[in-house]
Design a protein around this motif. Structure first.
Motif, PDB file in Angstrom:
ATOM      1  N   ASP A 110       3.639  29.011  36.115  1.00 15.15           N
ATOM      2  CA  ASP A 110       2.253  30.127  36.273  1.00 15.15           C
ATOM      3  C   ASP A 110       2.479  29.579  38.181  1.00 15.15           C
ATOM      4  N   ASP A 120      -8.288  26.176  29.713  1.00 17.62           N
ATOM      5  CA  ASP A 120      -8.179  27.158  30.743  1.00 17.62           C
ATOM      6  C   ASP A 120      -7.602  28.184  29.836  1.00 17.62           C
ATOM      7  N   GLN A 121      -7.421  29.347  30.069  1.00 16.08           N
ATOM      8  CA  GLN A 121      -6.904  30.891  29.137  1.00 16.08           C
ATOM      9  C   GLN A 121      -6.219  30.927  29.445  1.00 16.08           C
ATOM     10  N   ARG A 141      -1.537  30.963  32.788  1.00 13.61           N
ATOM     11  CA  ARG A 141      -2.595  31.153  32.887  1.00 13.61           C
ATOM     12  C   ARG A 141      -3.544  32.536  32.326  1.00 13.61           C
ATOM     13  N   ALA A 142      -4.636  32.773  32.096  1.00 15.57           N
ATOM     14  CA  ALA A 142      -4.449  33.899  32.028  1.00 15.57           C
ATOM     15  C   ALA A 142      -5.079  35.171  32.946  1.00 15.57           C
ATOM     16  N   ASP A 143      -5.726  34.599  34.099  1.00 15.50           N
ATOM     17  CA  ASP A 143      -5.368  35.080  35.332  1.00 15.50           C
ATOM     18  C   ASP A 143      -4.834  35.397  36.342  1.00 15.50           C
ATOM     19  N   THR A 144      -3.403  34.439  35.743  1.00 14.52           N
ATOM     20  CA  THR A 144      -2.313  34.541  37.053  1.00 14.52           C
ATOM     21  C   THR A 144      -1.486  36.318  36.540  1.00 14.52           C
ATOM     22  N   GLU A 145      -1.671  36.151  37.362  1.00 12.96           N
ATOM     23  CA  GLU A 145      -1.273  37.839  38.142  1.00 12.96           C
ATOM     24  C   GLU A 145      -0.050  38.102  37.134  1.00 12.96           C
TER      25      GLU A 145
END
Length: 149
Positions: A110, A120-121, A141-145
């Motif tokens: 990422d 981190d997820q 990471r799960a919160d990465t666009e």
């Protein structure tokens, strides 16, 4: 139209064929790990027999490529020439809850790998490098666009 030549990259199925279902799964867009149909144990890396119950020829199942960073390391040296343009790169050990918490390695790709943390997820995506025959599992990471790309 010319095709990109196939490169002799250092990944893909082993000569004995044991891990071929893993690589074929990636080529089909799936993460596959061994799962013993007798005792239910998840197995990684690939084995001819289940280490828990000693049943021969455990099967392969598709698992969700999502988990938690269990450990990580930043490399400033390209251990294989194919990674020379990626240094420094972060390798993550990801624990997969959908596979009995088995852990698999991969690169974190990422935009902010310098901020990686245990816990981190992450979600996996499958990437075929130009000229490669076999794709690789990479993590974001799960919160990465675009993490589910």
């Amino acid at each position: 139209m010319s095709e990109t030549p196939t490169l002799d990259l250092p990944w893909g199925p082993a000569a004995d064929g044991l891990d071929r279902p893993y690589w074929e799964g990636l080529a089909e867009g799936e993460l596959r790990l061994q799962h013993c149909g007798h005792c239910g144990a998840w197995i990684w890396g690939p084995q001819w027999i289940c280490a828990t119950c000693h049943t021969f020829d455990p099967g392969w199942e598709t698992v969700e490529a999502a988990g938690t960073v269990y450990s990580w390391a930043r490399s400033h040296y390209p251990f294989i020439t194919e990674l020379a343009d990626r240094v420094p790169y972060v390798t993550v050990l990801v624990e997969l809850p959908g596979a009995g918490n088995r852990r698999v390695l991969g690169l974190l790709v990422d935009d902010v790998p310098e901020n990686v943390r245990i816990g981190d997820q992450v979600v996996g995506h499958i990437e075929l490098d130009p000229g490669a025959t076999w794709p690789l599992l990479r993590w974001r990471r799960a919160d990465t666009e675009g993490a589910r790309a």
